[in-house]
Design a protein around this motif. Structure first.
Motif, PDB file in Angstrom:
ATOM      1  N   ALA A 134       0.835  -1.207   0.000  1.00  0.00           N
ATOM      2  CA  ALA A 134       0.000   0.000   0.000  1.00  0.00           C
ATOM      3  C   ALA A 134       0.869   1.254   0.000  1.00  0.00           C
ATOM      4  O   ALA A 134       0.576   2.229  -0.708  1.00  0.00           O
ATOM      5  N   ASP A 135       1.949   1.256   0.790  1.00  0.00           N
ATOM      6  CA  ASP A 135       2.865   2.403   0.793  1.00  0.00           C
ATOM      7  C   ASP A 135       3.503   2.594  -0.582  1.00  0.00           C
ATOM      8  O   ASP A 135       3.621   3.720  -1.078  1.00  0.00           O
ATOM      9  N   LEU A 136       3.903   1.482  -1.184  1.00  0.00           N
ATOM     10  CA  LEU A 136       4.533   1.558  -2.505  1.00  0.00           C
ATOM     11  C   LEU A 136       3.529   2.028  -3.567  1.00  0.00           C
ATOM     12  O   LEU A 136       3.875   2.836  -4.434  1.00  0.00           O
ATOM     13  N   ARG A 137       2.309   1.506  -3.497  1.00  0.00           N
ATOM     14  CA  ARG A 137       1.272   1.946  -4.456  1.00  0.00           C
ATOM     15  C   ARG A 137       1.022   3.439  -4.337  1.00  0.00           C
ATOM     16  O   ARG A 137       0.820   4.128  -5.344  1.00  0.00           O
ATOM     17  N   GLU A 138       1.049   3.950  -3.105  1.00  0.00           N
ATOM     18  CA  GLU A 138       0.837   5.385  -2.906  1.00  0.00           C
ATOM     19  C   GLU A 138       1.943   6.192  -3.592  1.00  0.00           C
ATOM     20  O   GLU A 138       1.679   7.212  -4.234  1.00  0.00           O
ATOM     21  N   ASP A 139       3.181   5.713  -3.467  1.00  0.00           N
ATOM     22  CA  ASP A 139       4.283   6.406  -4.129  1.00  0.00           C
ATOM     23  C   ASP A 139       4.137   6.368  -5.647  1.00  0.00           C
ATOM     24  O   ASP A 139       4.348   7.373  -6.328  1.00  0.00           O
ATOM     25  N   VAL A 140       3.791   5.191  -6.179  1.00  0.00           N
ATOM     26  CA  VAL A 140       3.635   5.071  -7.636  1.00  0.00           C
ATOM     27  C   VAL A 140       2.477   5.937  -8.118  1.00  0.00           C
ATOM     28  O   VAL A 140       2.599   6.650  -9.127  1.00  0.00           O
ATOM     29  N   ALA A 141       1.355   5.906  -7.402  1.00  0.00           N
ATOM     30  CA  ALA A 141       0.199   6.716  -7.804  1.00  0.00           C
ATOM     31  C   ALA A 141       0.542   8.207  -7.792  1.00  0.00           C
ATOM     32  O   ALA A 141       0.147   8.955  -8.692  1.00  0.00           O
ATOM     33  N   ALA A 142       1.303   8.631  -6.785  1.00  0.00           N
ATOM     34  CA  ALA A 142       1.699  10.042  -6.727  1.00  0.00           C
ATOM     35  C   ALA A 142       2.627  10.392  -7.893  1.00  0.00           C
ATOM     36  O   ALA A 142       2.524  11.477  -8.487  1.00  0.00           O
ATOM     37  N   GLY A 143       3.534   9.464  -8.239  1.00  0.00           N
ATOM     38  CA  GLY A 143       4.425   9.693  -9.375  1.00  0.00           C
ATOM     39  C   GLY A 143       3.674   9.733 -10.696  1.00  0.00           C
ATOM     40  O   GLY A 143       4.026  10.503 -11.596  1.00  0.00           O
ATOM     41  N   LEU A 144       2.649   8.919 -10.820  1.00  0.00           N
ATOM     42  CA  LEU A 144       1.799   8.967 -12.013  1.00  0.00           C
ATOM     43  C   LEU A 144       1.078  10.309 -12.093  1.00  0.00           C
ATOM     44  O   LEU A 144       0.975  10.919 -13.167  1.00  0.00           O
ATOM     45  N   ALA A 145       0.583  10.760 -10.944  1.00  0.00           N
ATOM     46  CA  ALA A 145      -0.176  12.010 -10.915  1.00  0.00           C
ATOM     47  C   ALA A 145       0.691  13.224 -11.240  1.00  0.00           C
ATOM     48  O   ALA A 145       0.234  14.155 -11.915  1.00  0.00           O
ATOM     49  N   ASP A 146       1.949  13.212 -10.771  1.00  0.00           N
ATOM     50  CA  ASP A 146       2.791  14.397 -11.036  1.00  0.00           C
ATOM     51  C   ASP A 146       3.651  14.247 -12.294  1.00  0.00           C
ATOM     52  O   ASP A 146       4.434  15.136 -12.634  1.00  0.00           O
ATOM     53  N   GLY A 147       3.496  13.117 -12.988  1.00  0.00           N
ATOM     54  CA  GLY A 147       4.160  12.944 -14.272  1.00  0.00           C
ATOM     55  C   GLY A 147       5.590  12.461 -14.216  1.00  0.00           C
ATOM     56  O   GLY A 147       6.253  12.385 -15.250  1.00  0.00           O
ATOM     57  N   THR A 148       6.102  12.103 -13.021  1.00  0.00           N
ATOM     58  CA  THR A 148       7.483  11.616 -12.941  1.00  0.00           C
ATOM     59  C   THR A 148       7.584  10.124 -13.235  1.00  0.00           C
ATOM     60  O   THR A 148       8.673   9.622 -13.520  1.00  0.00           O
ATOM     61  N   GLU A 191      18.811   2.020  -9.355  1.00  0.00           N
ATOM     62  CA  GLU A 191      18.895   2.517 -10.732  1.00  0.00           C
ATOM     63  C   GLU A 191      18.017   1.704 -11.676  1.00  0.00           C
ATOM     64  O   GLU A 191      17.407   2.254 -12.592  1.00  0.00           O
ATOM     65  N   GLN A 192      17.936   0.395 -11.449  1.00  0.00           N
ATOM     66  CA  GLN A 192      17.030  -0.442 -12.258  1.00  0.00           C
ATOM     67  C   GLN A 192      15.597   0.053 -12.139  1.00  0.00           C
ATOM     68  O   GLN A 192      14.881   0.163 -13.142  1.00  0.00           O
ATOM     69  N   TRP A 193      15.177   0.367 -10.907  1.00  0.00           N
ATOM     70  CA  TRP A 193      13.806   0.840 -10.719  1.00  0.00           C
ATOM     71  C   TRP A 193      13.615   2.248 -11.260  1.00  0.00           C
ATOM     72  O   TRP A 193      12.540   2.573 -11.772  1.00  0.00           O
ATOM     73  N   ARG A 194      14.638   3.080 -11.185  1.00  0.00           N
ATOM     74  CA  ARG A 194      14.524   4.414 -11.777  1.00  0.00           C
ATOM     75  C   ARG A 194      14.266   4.280 -13.289  1.00  0.00           C
ATOM     76  O   ARG A 194      13.380   4.930 -13.843  1.00  0.00           O
ATOM     77  N   ARG A 195      15.059   3.437 -13.953  1.00  0.00           N
ATOM     78  CA  ARG A 195      14.892   3.255 -15.400  1.00  0.00           C
ATOM     79  C   ARG A 195      13.549   2.625 -15.722  1.00  0.00           C
ATOM     80  O   ARG A 195      12.916   2.948 -16.743  1.00  0.00           O
ATOM     81  N   ALA A 196      13.077   1.699 -14.869  1.00  0.00           N
ATOM     82  CA  ALA A 196      11.813   0.994 -15.136  1.00  0.00           C
ATOM     83  C   ALA A 196      10.604   1.897 -14.960  1.00  0.00           C
ATOM     84  O   ALA A 196       9.583   1.714 -15.624  1.00  0.00           O
ATOM     85  N   LEU A 197      10.720   2.876 -14.053  1.00  0.00           N
ATOM     86  CA  LEU A 197       9.542   3.668 -13.683  1.00  0.00           C
ATOM     87  C   LEU A 197       9.539   5.091 -14.241  1.00  0.00           C
ATOM     88  O   LEU A 197       8.466   5.634 -14.555  1.00  0.00           O
ATOM     89  N   ALA A 198      10.695   5.712 -14.319  1.00  0.00           N
ATOM     90  CA  ALA A 198      10.736   7.149 -14.608  1.00  0.00           C
ATOM     91  C   ALA A 198      10.339   7.458 -16.029  1.00  0.00           C
ATOM     92  O   ALA A 198      10.696   6.738 -16.965  1.00  0.00           O
ATOM     93  N   ARG A 199       9.622   8.528 -16.161  1.00  0.00           N
ATOM     94  CA  ARG A 199       9.274   9.023 -17.496  1.00  0.00           C
ATOM     95  C   ARG A 199      10.520   9.587 -18.147  1.00  0.00           C
ATOM     96  O   ARG A 199      11.277  10.318 -17.525  1.00  0.00           O
ATOM     97  N   ALA A 200      10.750   9.219 -19.387  1.00  0.00           N
ATOM     98  CA  ALA A 200      11.971   9.661 -20.095  1.00  0.00           C
ATOM     99  C   ALA A 200      11.921  11.165 -20.355  1.00  0.00           C
ATOM    100  O   ALA A 200      10.877  11.751 -20.538  1.00  0.00           O
TER     101      ALA A 200
END
Length: 200
Positions: A134-148, A191-200
């Motif tokens: 749930a904590d991780l989903r919150e972080d991902v959802a926030a990153g989706l919302a702010d475009g990162t 770094e693997q997760w940064r590349r997997a998740l971050a918007r280019a």
């Protein structure tokens, strides 16, 4: 010279901490099946009655141990807003902390692994994993919302994968500490997760 007398609450807290630490030591040394209230009381130097008074049952003791050992594993995140930065700091901090994991955190990982085949542990660790996801989903959802975070990332799937990787690294570290250099690994995993998740 005067000494400050401890309050009753302080004595209760100290006893509970000593009992949880004794339980963690026994889990690490002998496994959960060898854990009994009598052995915990003997290890901690308290009466069996006090252990029962604090926890009531082995199940309740295991629940408290699971909660206590997971809390605060990665310090310094409380003031950070949810999002990609917090998520990456959590991953980096978690892998790094595995290299310094004390007896309580080793006990958590051993209990987590054993929960797959121990009916008394399964509900406790399902709940702990769901709280982590749930904590991780919150972080991902926030990153989706702010475009990162990339728009095609599914929060629940990312959370499951991250928990699986972090717990798996922890178990490998327990089995073969020399083979798992957490200080080097933390940077590559982050770094693997940064590349997997971050918007280019």
């Amino acid at each position: 010279m005067t000494t400050t007398r401890r309050t009753q609450q302080q004595r209760r807290d100290q006893a509970a901490s000593a009992l949880l630490n004794a339980a963690a030591e026994l889990v690490v040394e002998q496994g959960v099946r060898a854990l009994t209230l009598a052995r915990v009381s003997e290890r901690a130097g308290y009466s069996r009655g006090l252990v029962t008074h604090h926890f009531g049952s082995k199940q309740a003791l295991l629940e408290r141990l699971a909660h206590a050992t997971q809390a605060g594993f990665v310090p310094g995140l409380d003031g950070l807003p949810p999002g990609l930065d917090r998520l990456l700091r959590l991953i980096d901090g978690y892998v790094g902390a595995l290299g310094r994991a004390g007896v309580a955190h080793r006990a958590f990982l051993l209990l987590w692994a054993e929960a797959a085949t121990a009916p008394e542990l399964a509900p406790i660790f399902r709940e702990r994993d769901e709280a982590f996801r749930a904590d991780l989903r919150e972080d991902v959802a926030a990153g989706l919302a702010d475009g990162t975070i990339r728009a095609d990332v599914v929060p629940d799937e990312a959370a499951i994968a991250i928990v699986g990787q972090l717990r798996g690294i922890g178990l490998q570290r327990l089995l073969d500490p020399e083979a798992v250099d957490t200080e080097r690994l933390r940077h590559s995993v982050t770094e693997q997760w940064r590349r997997a998740l971050a918007r280019a």
